[in-house]
Design a protein around this motif. Structure first.
Motif, PDB file in Angstrom:
ATOM      1  N   TRP A   8       0.644  -1.181  -0.080  1.00  0.00           N
ATOM      2  CA  TRP A   8      -0.077  -0.045  -0.002  1.00  0.00           C
ATOM      3  C   TRP A   8       0.766   1.272  -0.157  1.00  0.00           C
ATOM      4  N   ILE A   9       1.931   1.272   0.787  1.00  0.00           N
ATOM      5  CA  ILE A   9       2.709   2.484   0.666  1.00  0.00           C
ATOM      6  C   ILE A   9       3.223   2.693  -0.524  1.00  0.00           C
ATOM      7  N   LEU A  10       3.974   1.608  -0.971  1.00  0.00           N
ATOM      8  CA  LEU A  10       4.648   1.674  -2.220  1.00  0.00           C
ATOM      9  C   LEU A  10       3.674   2.227  -3.576  1.00  0.00           C
ATOM     10  N   ALA A  11       2.586   1.568  -3.318  1.00  0.00           N
ATOM     11  CA  ALA A  11       1.500   1.921  -4.642  1.00  0.00           C
ATOM     12  C   ALA A  11       1.112   3.319  -4.634  1.00  0.00           C
ATOM     13  N   ILE A  12       0.765   3.881  -3.220  1.00  0.00           N
ATOM     14  CA  ILE A  12       0.301   5.167  -3.218  1.00  0.00           C
ATOM     15  C   ILE A  12       1.518   6.188  -3.636  1.00  0.00           C
ATOM     16  N   LEU A 103     -10.553  -1.123 -18.266  1.00  0.00           N
ATOM     17  CA  LEU A 103      -9.547  -2.140 -17.827  1.00  0.00           C
ATOM     18  C   LEU A 103      -9.712  -2.526 -16.183  1.00  0.00           C
ATOM     19  N   ILE A 104     -10.175  -1.488 -15.453  1.00  0.00           N
ATOM     20  CA  ILE A 104     -10.259  -1.982 -14.115  1.00  0.00           C
ATOM     21  C   ILE A 104     -11.516  -3.225 -14.011  1.00  0.00           C
ATOM     22  N   TYR A 105     -12.546  -2.448 -14.903  1.00  0.00           N
ATOM     23  CA  TYR A 105     -13.654  -3.338 -14.594  1.00  0.00           C
ATOM     24  C   TYR A 105     -13.371  -4.949 -15.228  1.00  0.00           C
ATOM     25  N   THR A 106     -12.640  -4.879 -16.423  1.00  0.00           N
ATOM     26  CA  THR A 106     -12.299  -6.392 -16.989  1.00  0.00           C
ATOM     27  C   THR A 106     -11.258  -7.071 -15.848  1.00  0.00           C
TER      28      THR A 106
ATOM     29  N   GLY C   4      -3.801  -9.071  -3.314  1.00  0.00           N
ATOM     30  CA  GLY C   4      -3.757 -10.075  -4.350  1.00  0.00           C
ATOM     31  C   GLY C   4      -3.308  -9.541  -5.855  1.00  0.00           C
ATOM     32  N   LEU C   5      -3.765 -10.429  -6.773  1.00  0.00           N
ATOM     33  CA  LEU C   5      -3.366  -9.975  -8.030  1.00  0.00           C
ATOM     34  C   LEU C   5      -4.078  -8.766  -8.526  1.00  0.00           C
ATOM     35  N   GLU C   6      -5.322  -8.744  -8.078  1.00  0.00           N
ATOM     36  CA  GLU C   6      -6.162  -7.542  -8.521  1.00  0.00           C
ATOM     37  C   GLU C   6      -5.528  -6.091  -8.182  1.00  0.00           C
ATOM     38  N   HIS C   7      -5.030  -6.307  -6.785  1.00  0.00           N
ATOM     39  CA  HIS C   7      -4.522  -4.863  -6.440  1.00  0.00           C
ATOM     40  C   HIS C   7      -3.325  -4.604  -7.380  1.00  0.00           C
ATOM     41  N   TYR C   8      -2.546  -5.428  -7.679  1.00  0.00           N
ATOM     42  CA  TYR C   8      -1.306  -5.104  -8.604  1.00  0.00           C
ATOM     43  C   TYR C   8      -1.873  -4.496  -9.916  1.00  0.00           C
ATOM     44  N   LEU C   9      -2.569  -5.687 -10.518  1.00  0.00           N
ATOM     45  CA  LEU C   9      -3.274  -5.173 -11.766  1.00  0.00           C
ATOM     46  C   LEU C   9      -3.947  -3.577 -11.828  1.00  0.00           C
ATOM     47  N   ILE C  10      -4.714  -3.490 -10.739  1.00  0.00           N
ATOM     48  CA  ILE C  10      -5.173  -2.163 -10.734  1.00  0.00           C
ATOM     49  C   ILE C  10      -4.370  -0.977 -10.567  1.00  0.00           C
ATOM     50  N   LEU C  11      -3.322  -1.322  -9.891  1.00  0.00           N
ATOM     51  CA  LEU C  11      -2.142  -0.285  -9.584  1.00  0.00           C
ATOM     52  C   LEU C  11      -1.483  -0.176 -11.058  1.00  0.00           C
ATOM     53  N   SER C  12      -1.187  -1.290 -11.471  1.00  0.00           N
ATOM     54  CA  SER C  12      -0.477  -1.350 -12.933  1.00  0.00           C
ATOM     55  C   SER C  12      -1.418  -0.470 -14.025  1.00  0.00           C
ATOM     56  N   THR C  13      -2.635  -0.632 -14.009  1.00  0.00           N
ATOM     57  CA  THR C  13      -3.865   0.080 -14.800  1.00  0.00           C
ATOM     58  C   THR C  13      -3.719   1.584 -14.497  1.00  0.00           C
ATOM     59  N   ILE C  14      -3.793   1.931 -13.275  1.00  0.00           N
ATOM     60  CA  ILE C  14      -3.766   3.404 -12.923  1.00  0.00           C
ATOM     61  C   ILE C  14      -2.339   4.054 -13.298  1.00  0.00           C
ATOM     62  N   LEU C  15      -1.166   3.349 -13.310  1.00  0.00           N
ATOM     63  CA  LEU C  15      -0.118   3.946 -13.823  1.00  0.00           C
ATOM     64  C   LEU C  15      -0.062   4.063 -15.162  1.00  0.00           C
ATOM     65  N   PHE C  16      -0.474   3.162 -15.747  1.00  0.00           N
ATOM     66  CA  PHE C  16      -0.668   3.172 -17.245  1.00  0.00           C
ATOM     67  C   PHE C  16      -1.488   4.226 -17.837  1.00  0.00           C
ATOM     68  N   ALA C  17      -2.529   4.640 -17.199  1.00  0.00           N
ATOM     69  CA  ALA C  17      -3.483   5.577 -17.621  1.00  0.00           C
ATOM     70  C   ALA C  17      -2.861   6.717 -17.324  1.00  0.00           C
ATOM     71  N   PHE C  50       1.416 -11.236 -12.657  1.00  0.00           N
ATOM     72  CA  PHE C  50       1.015 -12.404 -13.432  1.00  0.00           C
ATOM     73  C   PHE C  50       1.801 -13.630 -13.128  1.00  0.00           C
ATOM     74  N   SER C  51       2.888 -13.346 -13.412  1.00  0.00           N
ATOM     75  CA  SER C  51       4.016 -14.359 -13.044  1.00  0.00           C
ATOM     76  C   SER C  51       4.038 -14.741 -11.538  1.00  0.00           C
TER      77      SER C  51
END
Lengths: 162, 629, 103
Positions: A8-12, A103-106, C4-17, C50-51
């Motif tokens: 969480w820290i890193l992500a934010i 993308l998030i939805y997907t 979980g996986l979704e967290h990383y994916l969503i983070l990835s998506t936000i950064l991509f956006a 994913f890996s």
């Protein structure tokens, strides 16, 4: 639990740093924010048990690419004009938000086949086997080498004084 | 003799053409006589085979030789065209005529064309011309025939325009090609209509279908008229006769060949070849007879006043072709072809004689000749024989065939008989007018640029003329006992008899009329009992009308070509072309330019805008997959 | 809260956006280049995630990331060279003023 807190820290921090890159007016500060962003992503790699990648991330992105960008900034002397947007800002925001939503939805709605196996550590010898070993990616490695060579030569040709 | 050898009849001259064009002309241009020898050898070979073919056909029971044919075009379940030869009595006779006359003309040309820079070209075209005509005669189906028909037309174009540096020759060639083309259109339409209705091009099958009545009625009539229109063009019948007199611009031996054996004979031959189609349509037969009869007197009347010796002969040819058509239309194949057979020899001879005279005097204008009897005895003698034969004086060749035409026309169309009888008189008159003007009296100087005295032509020119003169005398004897008619499958084989013919009233009448014409010509042009000038004054408007050829050239030129075609049809086409065709093309171009100008506004050069559109596209794909897929 | 996986994916998506926004809307060519780098690392995060979560024993995703780094390095080198070349010619690196591809 520690991993979750770290994530969480890193992500934010990484999102904030990325926003700083695109929004800061001072382009030099934006470049520093980019370094921060790269560092937090290296940290994220650690939380994903990708130790080798984390090290390489720091070496290449922070050590090489970011330095290169700072060099370019110094050469072009347009330090104060980083945050300016073009006329497309509003439609871009709309499209980007829609794309983000889609993308998030997907990603959320996809049933990922998550494995419960524990990740392999350390990854370095395994990656080496993957890259150079039998049935690995050796051909792609060779092509990457050629790509780098071409890129270096291209860069030299482009910036050479006439 | 194996029947495959018959192919050689037409292949030999074709080989000669190829050899001259591709070997002799490029590599042996300094030895022009080689081209002439090649042609003579090839046509001589064809002649020999033709003689054999004639005897073989005579000996054969059905008067036809079976020749294996070659598949040419085959479309499964549909079109099938065979390359084949049809050798029957008609073909055999025509082969003799074509090869013999052509051979004589080629030999004669050795002298006449001597020193011409286009010597090789001349003989190459002559070979091709003869080959085309022989192919036309031998063809066993209409497609094959049409190919050679056009080949004959092409060669006549090339040869009439042989001296193409003269504008008059180039124009005459063009005229011949275009006018005959009008008729060819009808021929082609006829062939297609025939195929559409019967599904075959084969002449023998078509004969069979026509005889059994499988094709009949209006369709048959229209097909026959279509084919006849091709014949009208090629055989220079009214109203497509205008090209033949202009065709005099070619070398004179070419005229001899065109007028006697090849080009114009092709039309008569075509009608004879497809005769069963005509025979079963009363309307078609009547059309042929009327066109023929009218052309005969129409052309003869123009021939009365021409001053150019070749033009006299040209109108004479048209007139005689009219006779042949009249014979075909009223009597049948045998009568028309018999006249063609006889006519070929004496008309070729007349043209060769005219060429000989031209060789001596440098002109074709009879008003500048005269007195040549003394200096050119051979030419004079043969010319007189041919003229007597043409005029129909007993017992020369022309008498026998002309007499049959008169008899058959009296039987079916009395009006046409009277026209034909008047034509006999005119024919005799204009031929002897030509003789007296050319050979009688005193020499009037020849062409202004000609110098020296006229002299007899070299033996290479005289010998063919003598041979043709002999043939002009004897060729008619073939039917004295009715043998020719029997050979052609016509009549019971009893002929008029050599002397007994003179006891019948009709032959006697025609002979008297012919002699009357000769006497009148003698009275006006030799003895000068009557002044030609006075006569001209008496018939002033009539003379003008004839001298201007009934204004047919002017009619075609002004009314059809200029008014209707150039100002009407072609102008309309041009309007169409400018406004509709060009308009469409320009419109498409302008539309494209305008569209491009409008659309290129989005090509701003701003890569980020392009990236935005890529993003929109990706978004659209994702959304469509999400909600539709 | 379990990551979980979704967290990383969503983070990835936000950064991509964020990267996409920067790449499409900024005038300064260097900022555009930096935005593209952010997009590349965003994708890398997704691949490593994913890996880690789907094939933890294969590490294929990590291999791909190595190649992405190669491409990113090459792209940075060439891209910056182009920017410097353009700056020499035009005295600016404003992407909206560089319209050589305009009709």
């Amino acid at each position: 639990m520690g991993v979750a807190i770290a994530f969480w820290i890193l992500a934010i921090v990484s999102v904030a740093a990325a926003l700083a890159v695109v929004l800061l007016r001072d382009i030099f500060r934006a470049a520093l924010a980019l370094i921060l962003c790269f560092l937090t992503i290296a940290g994220l790699y650690v939380t994903l048990s990708a130790d080798f990648l984390a090290a390489v991330q720091v070496l290449i992105y922070v050590g090489a690419i970011a330095i290169l960008i700072i060099l370019a900034i110094m050469l072009t002397r347009e330090v104060q004009r980083g945050g300016l947007s073009n006329k497309l800002q509003l439609p871009v925001v709309v499209v980007v938000v829609l794309l983000l939503g889609a993308l998030i939805y997907t990603m959320v709605s996809t049933p990922w086949a998550v494995s419960t196996a524990m990740p392999l550590v350390p990854t370095t010898p395994i990656l080496a086997g993957k890259l150079f070993g039998e049935g690995g990616f050796i051909l792609v490695v060779e092509m990457a080498a050629v790509l780098l060579l071409v890129a270096i030569l291209g860069a030299i040709v482009l910036v050479r004084e006439k | 003799m194996p029947h495959q050898l018959l192919w050689l009849i037409f292949l030999l001259p074709l080989f000669s053409f190829i050899i001259i064009s591709f070997v002799l002309r490029p590599f042996f241009n300094d030895k022009p006589q080689l081209g002439g020898y090649t042609t003579i050898a090839a046509i001589g070979g064809s002649f020999v085979i033709s003689v054999f073919a004639l005897f073989a056909v005579m000996a054969n029971e059905g008067h036809a030789l079976p020749v294996p044919d070659i598949e040419w075009v085959l479309i499964e379940g549909g079109l099938s065209i065979h390359l084949g030869l049809l050798v029957d009595s008609l073909t055999a006779v025509m082969l003799i005529v074509v090869t013999l006359v052509s051979l004589m003309v080629q030999i004669y040309s050795q002298g006449y064309m001597h020193g011409d820079p286009g010597y090789h070209r001349y003989f190459a075209f002559m070979s091709l011309f003869t080959a085309s005509m022989l192919g036309l005669v031998l063809a066993d189906n209409l497609v094959f025939m049409f190919v050679f028909w056009e080949g004959v037309g092409l060669c006549s174009y090339l040869l009439i325009g042989f001296w193409f540096h003269k504008p008059s020759a180039a124009n005459a060639a063009k005229k011949a090609f275009i006018v005959t083309r009008l008729g060819d259109f009808g021929f082609l339409a006829g062939i297609l209509a025939l195929y559409f209705n019967t599904g075959t091009f084969d002449i023998a099958e078509l004969h069979h279908l026509a005889i059994t009545g499988a094709i009949s009625g209006t369709i048959l009539t229209w097909v026959a008229i279509g084919i006849f229109s091709g014949a009208v063009g090629k055989s220079a019948q009214f109203p497509l006769h205008v090209w033949l007199p202009d065709a005099m611009e070619g070398p004179t031996p070419v005229s001899a060949l065109i007028h006697a054996a090849t080009m114009v004979a092709a039309g008569v031959f075509l009608v004879a070849r497809t005769f069963p189609l005509f025979a079963h349509s009363m309307e078609a037969m009547t059309t042929v007879a009327i066109i023929g009869g009218f052309t005969a007197i129409f052309a003869a009347s123009i021939g009365l006043v021409m001053t150019d010796i070749k033009r006299v002969l040209a109108y004479s040819t048209i007139s005689q072709l009219g006779y042949m058509m009249l014979g075909l239309g009223t009597g049948g194949v045998a009568i028309g072809i018999f006249h063609l057979f006889n006519h070929a020899f004496f008309k070729a001879l007349l043209f060769l004689g005219a060429g000989s005279v031209n060789h001596a005097t440098g002109t074709f204008d009879m008003r500048q000749m005269g007195g040549l009897r003394k200096v050119m005895p051979w030419t004079y003698a043969t010319f007189v024989i041919a003229s007597l034969s043409l005029a129909g004086v007993w017992p020369l060749a022309g008498f026998w065939s002309k007499d049959e035409i008169l008899a058959s026309s009296l039987e079916s169309q009395p009006i046409l008989f009277y026209l034909a009888l008047i034509t006999v008189f005119m024919t005799a008159f204009y031929m002897f007018r030509a003789i007296f003007m050319t050979f009688g009296g005193e020499y009037r100087g020849g062409a202004p640029e000609a110098h020296g005295h006229p002299h007899e032509s070299p033996p290479v020119m005289v010998v063919p003329m003598v041979i043709l003169a002999v043939l002009s005398v004897v060729s008619g004897f073939w039917n004295v006992g009715g043998q020719f008619d029997a050979f052609m499958g016509h009549g019971g084989g009893h002929g008029p008899g050599f002397f007994t013919v003179l006891t019948h009233p009709l032959p006697l009448l025609s002979l008297m009329v012919a002699i009357l014409g000769i006497v009148l010509a003698y009275a006006v042009y030799s003895a000068k009992w009557l002044s030609a000038e006075k006569l001209r004054g008496m018939f002033g408007p009539l003379h003008t009308m004839l001298a201007r050829k009934y204004w047919f050239d002017e009619l075609y030129e002004d009314v059809f070509v200029r008014t209707s075609m150039l100002n009407g049809f072609f102008a309309g086409l041009q309007q169409f072309d400018t406004n509709v065709v060009d308009g469409t093309v320009n419109g498409v171009a302008d539309g494209t330019i305008a569209g491009g100008r409008a659309v290129r506004q989005i090509q701003t050069g701003q890569l980020q805008l392009y990236g935005l559109f890529i993003g929109i596209g990706i978004l659209a794909i994702i959304l469509s997959v999400l909600f539709l897929g | 809260m379990l990551v979980g996986l979704e967290h990383y994916l969503i983070l990835s998506t936000i950064l991509f956006a964020i990267g996409l926004y920067g790449a499409l809307s900024k005038r300064n060519a260097i900022v555009i280049l930096m935005s593209i780098e952010i997009m590349l690392v965003a994708v890398s995060i997704a691949l490593v995630a994913f890996s880690r979560y789907i094939v933890p024993l294969a590490l294929t995703g990590q291999v791909f990331v190595i190649f992405i780094m190669v491409v990113a390095a090459a792209e940075a080198a060439v891209g910056l060279a182009i920017i410097i070349a353009i700056y020499r010619g035009y005295e600016t690196i404003d992407a909206t003023k560089i319209n050589l591809m305009k009709w």
